[in-house]
Design a protein around this motif. Structure first.
Motif, PDB file in Angstrom:
ATOM      1  N   ASN A 229      -0.330   2.691  18.459  1.00 17.49           N
ATOM      2  CA  ASN A 229      -1.520   1.993  17.980  1.00 17.49           C
ATOM      3  C   ASN A 229      -1.825   2.565  16.604  1.00 17.49           C
ATOM      4  OD1 ASN A 229      -4.336   1.591  17.337  1.00 17.49           O
ATOM      5  ND2 ASN A 229      -4.662   0.964  19.458  1.00 17.49           N
ATOM      6  N   TRP A 230      -1.565   1.799  15.559  1.00 14.71           N
ATOM      7  CA  TRP A 230      -1.626   2.350  14.213  1.00 14.71           C
ATOM      8  C   TRP A 230      -3.033   2.783  13.818  1.00 14.71           C
ATOM      9  CZ3 TRP A 230       2.597   4.078  12.288  1.00 14.71           C
ATOM     10  CH2 TRP A 230       3.816   3.487  12.630  1.00 14.71           C
ATOM     11  N   TYR A 239      -6.751  10.073   8.601  1.00 13.51           N
ATOM     12  CA  TYR A 239      -6.955   9.017   7.611  1.00 13.51           C
ATOM     13  C   TYR A 239      -8.283   8.309   7.859  1.00 13.51           C
ATOM     14  CZ  TYR A 239      -2.190   9.502   5.884  1.00 13.51           C
ATOM     15  OH  TYR A 239      -1.042   9.978   5.309  1.00 13.51           O
ATOM     16  N   SER A 240      -8.884   7.843   6.775  1.00 14.67           N
ATOM     17  CA  SER A 240     -10.172   7.163   6.906  1.00 14.67           C
ATOM     18  C   SER A 240     -10.023   5.810   7.584  1.00 14.67           C
ATOM     19  CB  SER A 240     -10.816   6.981   5.527  1.00 14.67           C
ATOM     20  OG  SER A 240      -9.946   6.262   4.646  1.00 14.67           O
ATOM     21  N   ASP A 241      -8.862   5.169   7.433  1.00 20.79           N
ATOM     22  CA  ASP A 241      -8.623   3.895   8.098  1.00 20.79           C
ATOM     23  C   ASP A 241      -7.124   3.628   8.157  1.00 20.79           C
ATOM     24  OD1 ASP A 241      -7.853   2.880   5.522  1.00 20.79           O
ATOM     25  OD2 ASP A 241      -9.955   2.417   5.115  1.00 20.79           O
ATOM     26  N   HIS A 244      -5.163   3.010   4.800  1.00 19.37           N
ATOM     27  CA  HIS A 244      -4.796   4.196   4.022  1.00 19.37           C
ATOM     28  C   HIS A 244      -3.487   4.785   4.533  1.00 19.37           C
ATOM     29  CE1 HIS A 244      -6.335   8.220   2.109  1.00 19.37           C
ATOM     30  NE2 HIS A 244      -5.222   7.775   1.550  1.00 19.37           N
ATOM     31  N   LEU A 245      -3.320   4.852   5.846  1.00 21.04           N
ATOM     32  CA  LEU A 245      -2.060   5.329   6.416  1.00 21.04           C
ATOM     33  C   LEU A 245      -0.911   4.424   6.024  1.00 21.04           C
ATOM     34  CD1 LEU A 245      -0.244   7.002   8.303  1.00 21.04           C
ATOM     35  CD2 LEU A 245      -1.080   5.616  10.214  1.00 21.04           C
ATOM     36  N   VAL A 246      -1.104   3.129   6.089  1.00 21.70           N
ATOM     37  CA  VAL A 246      -0.047   2.175   5.730  1.00 21.70           C
ATOM     38  C   VAL A 246       0.362   2.363   4.277  1.00 21.70           C
ATOM     39  CG1 VAL A 246       0.496  -0.271   5.396  1.00 21.70           C
ATOM     40  CG2 VAL A 246      -0.668   0.478   7.483  1.00 21.70           C
ATOM     41  N   ARG A 247      -0.605   2.563   3.383  1.00 25.92           N
ATOM     42  CA  ARG A 247      -0.282   2.763   1.960  1.00 25.92           C
ATOM     43  C   ARG A 247       0.540   4.028   1.766  1.00 25.92           C
ATOM     44  NH1 ARG A 247      -5.652   1.026   1.119  1.00 25.92           N
ATOM     45  NH2 ARG A 247      -6.360   3.179   0.885  1.00 25.92           N
ATOM     46  N   ASP A 248       0.108   5.132   2.383  1.00 23.71           N
ATOM     47  CA  ASP A 248       0.831   6.398   2.230  1.00 23.71           C
ATOM     48  C   ASP A 248       2.225   6.312   2.845  1.00 23.71           C
ATOM     49  OD1 ASP A 248      -1.220   7.564   0.878  1.00 23.71           O
ATOM     50  OD2 ASP A 248      -1.540   9.203   2.287  1.00 23.71           O
ATOM     51  N   PHE A 249       2.324   5.733   4.026  1.00 21.66           N
ATOM     52  CA  PHE A 249       3.616   5.578   4.712  1.00 21.66           C
ATOM     53  C   PHE A 249       4.567   4.760   3.841  1.00 21.66           C
ATOM     54  CE2 PHE A 249       5.697   5.611   8.987  1.00 21.66           C
ATOM     55  CZ  PHE A 249       6.799   4.809   8.680  1.00 21.66           C
ATOM     56  N   SER A 256       6.856  -0.512   5.010  1.00 21.19           N
ATOM     57  CA  SER A 256       5.641  -0.366   5.792  1.00 21.19           C
ATOM     58  C   SER A 256       5.974   0.204   7.163  1.00 21.19           C
ATOM     59  CB  SER A 256       4.954  -1.724   5.950  1.00 21.19           C
ATOM     60  OG  SER A 256       5.718  -2.559   6.810  1.00 21.19           O
ATOM     61  N   PRO A 257       4.989   0.770   7.853  1.00 22.81           N
ATOM     62  CA  PRO A 257       5.256   1.287   9.201  1.00 22.81           C
ATOM     63  C   PRO A 257       5.827   0.235  10.140  1.00 22.81           C
ATOM     64  CG  PRO A 257       3.113   2.029   8.428  1.00 22.81           C
ATOM     65  CD  PRO A 257       3.601   1.045   7.429  1.00 22.81           C
ATOM     66  N   ALA A 258       5.270  -0.967  10.115  1.00 22.31           N
ATOM     67  CA  ALA A 258       5.745  -2.019  11.015  1.00 22.31           C
ATOM     68  C   ALA A 258       7.177  -2.419  10.682  1.00 22.31           C
ATOM     69  CB  ALA A 258       4.822  -3.235  10.941  1.00 22.31           C
ATOM     70  N   ALA A 259       7.487  -2.523   9.388  1.00 24.58           N
ATOM     71  CA  ALA A 259       8.857  -2.893   8.997  1.00 24.58           C
ATOM     72  C   ALA A 259       9.846  -1.804   9.373  1.00 24.58           C
ATOM     73  CB  ALA A 259       8.898  -3.167   7.485  1.00 24.58           C
TER      74      ALA A 259
END
Length: 265
Positions: A229-230, A239-241, A244-249, A256-259
């Motif tokens: 669950n991302w 992470y604040s949301d 933000h995690l998706v951008r850093d990842f 992206s994390p999903a890709a």
């Protein structure tokens, strides 16, 4: 002191494919070096087509010896890399690498390690020159003995500052509750500015970067398994949301994390 090398794949993107394409294994150094050296890592390959491997680097210096086919052996010092590392292997070859513990290369380098950050430099002549013995020998035992001989010959000496840097970096790696520099500094009774100076000189990057890198590596490792669950993972990693995690990842891994999760599966 660790009695066997780490068995995780943290930092390696698509570790399953790596293990299908090449022979990858880790070994511990001789006991006297373990306070500074995380492990030796050995790779052999015989490929019919080129293979690209991507790695989200640890906050650690590596010394790497490589031999492609029947060519000469080369050696280099790889400082902490802040960007995604890519390497393409082809034909046949061997690697014998040393991953130092974060902060552990300083007794061998004897100067601020941040001068190596984001750099890969040939092994200097003289004190850091490889011995006459070929490091990338045929067997694992031979390679490990050659690395033991090489590193012991550099005559590292215990240093309380190194011990502190190694201990604090290990605390960040192993404690998922470490999310903020000021909280971590207070927990270990170290002034924030002193902590920042210590990490910059001995690890090569600041404590905030080390915290974020280790938490991102956890995200990469989880994405390679059952998709998490991302939103919950983002909160768990400080992470604040989720965005933000998706951008850093994406910035670190290149996708992206999903890709990434889809590509691994």
């Amino acid at each position: 002191m660790r009695q066997r090398p780490r068995g995780d794949s943290r930092g390696i993107l698509d570790p399953g494919r790596l293990l299908r394409e090449v022979r990858f294994r880790r070994h511990l150094p001789t006991e006297s070096l373990r306070q500074w050296v995380e492990h030796y890592w050995l790779i052999d390959w015989a490929l019919s087509s080129p293979f690209e491997q991507r790695v989200v680097p640890h906050p650690a210096v590596n010394v790497v010896f490589q031999r492609d086919g029947d060519g000469p052996e080369s050696g280099e010092v790889a400082g902490v890399g802040r960007d995604l590392f890519r390497i393409t292997l082809s034909g046949t070859g061997r690697v014998a690498g040393v991953q130092f513990r974060p902060g552990g290369f300083h007794p061998f380098w004897r100067r601020p390690v941040n001068g190596l950050t984001d750099r890969r430099v040939p092994l200097p002549a003289g004190r850091l020159a490889a011995p006459d013995e070929v490091v990338c020998a045929s067997g694992d035992d031979e390679r490990c003995r050659a690395l033991d001989t090489l590193l012991t010959g550099w005559q590292p000496e215990p240093d309380p500052m190194v011990e502190e840097a190694v201990r604090l970096a290990e605390a960040i790696r192993t404690d998922r509750t470490v999310l903020r520099v000021d909280d971590f500094a207070a927990r270990h009774d170290v002034p924030v500015r002193r902590l920042q100076r210590l990490f910059t000189e001995y690890v090569g990057v600041g404590p905030k970067w080390v915290i974020r890198r280790y938490r991102l590596q956890e995200a990469v490792e989880q994405a390679a398994g059952t998709p998490p669950n991302w939103a919950a993972l983002a909160a768990d990693l400080g992470y604040s949301d989720q965005a933000h995690l998706v951008r850093d990842f994406t910035a670190v891994a290149g996708v992206s994390p999903a890709a990434y999760a889809r590509s691994v599966r």
